[in-house]
Write an enzyme that holds these catalytic residues in place. Sequence first.
Site, mmCIF file in Angstrom:
data_model
loop_
_atom_site.group_PDB
_atom_site.id
_atom_site.type_symbol
_atom_site.label_atom_id
_atom_site.label_comp_id
_atom_site.label_asym_id
_atom_site.label_seq_id
_atom_site.Cartn_x
_atom_site.Cartn_y
_atom_site.Cartn_z
ATOM 1 N N GLU A 93 -24.587 -5.439 46.171
ATOM 2 C CA GLU A 93 -24.983 -6.068 44.910
ATOM 3 C C GLU A 93 -23.795 -6.748 44.268
ATOM 4 O OE1 GLU A 93 -27.678 -6.214 42.558
ATOM 5 O OE2 GLU A 93 -28.320 -4.137 42.296
ATOM 6 N N ASP A 97 -25.701 -3.924 35.970
ATOM 7 C CA ASP A 97 -25.734 -4.162 34.530
ATOM 8 C C ASP A 97 -26.642 -3.091 33.911
ATOM 9 O OD1 ASP A 97 -25.164 -5.843 32.227
ATOM 10 O OD2 ASP A 97 -27.187 -6.624 32.402
#
Length: 172
Positions: A93, A97
Site C-alpha cells: 500500500e 490513513d
Amino acid sequence: MKVLIDREALATRIAAMGATLSERFRGEEIVAIVVLRGAMFFAADLLRAMPEVDVRIRTLRAASYAGTRRAGPVRLMHGTVDDVQGRHVLILEDILDSGHTAAFLRDLVGRHDPRSVTVAALLDKPSRREVDEQADLVGFAIDDHFVVGFGLDLDQRFRHLDHIAIVEDGDT
Ligand code: IMP
Ligand code: MG
C-alpha cells in the site's frame, strides 16, 4: 510544494524494508499484491530489493477518495484474489490513513485461505486512524499532512514526483 521525504531517504528506507522482507520470506513463494495506483513506485523498488524471494505480482485497485476527502466505502475497482490459497501474501500500500482500505484488503485476502498476510505500507498517518488496523511494516510514519509524489496523487496529479511532498493551500 515542500519536500517531506527526499529520493535518497526513500531509496534507503525501501532497501531496508526489502532486506527485512527478504529475511522473512527467503526461498518462499509469495504473492505480492500491488494496490494501484498509489503503490506502484513503492512496489517496483521494494520487490526489486528482494531477489531471493519467489515473487508473483498481482494488482488490485481499491478506491474511496475524491480529491483530499473520502468519498464513501472502499470498493474493489479492479482485480481478483483467487490464487492466494496456501500462499504467503504481501499487500503493498502507498499509505495508511483511516485504515479502511488496508482493513478491507486484509479481510478480502483473508477469506481466500492464504498461508499468511503481511501488509507493508510506504507511509502511515497513525493520527488519522478510524479502524483498528496497523501495517506489519511501515516505511515512514508521518504527521497529518496531505502528501503527494512517489505514487501518491491529488486528483491523479503528482504521482511521478521522485520524492514525497506536502500539499498546502495555494499549491494547486
Ligand atoms: P485509507 O483507506 O483512509 O487508509 O486511505 C488509503 C488511501 O487513501 C491511500 O491508498 C491513498 O490512495 C489515499 N490517501 C490517504 N492519504 C493520502 C495522502 O496524504 N495523499 C494521497 N493519497 C492519500
Ligand atoms: Mg489516491
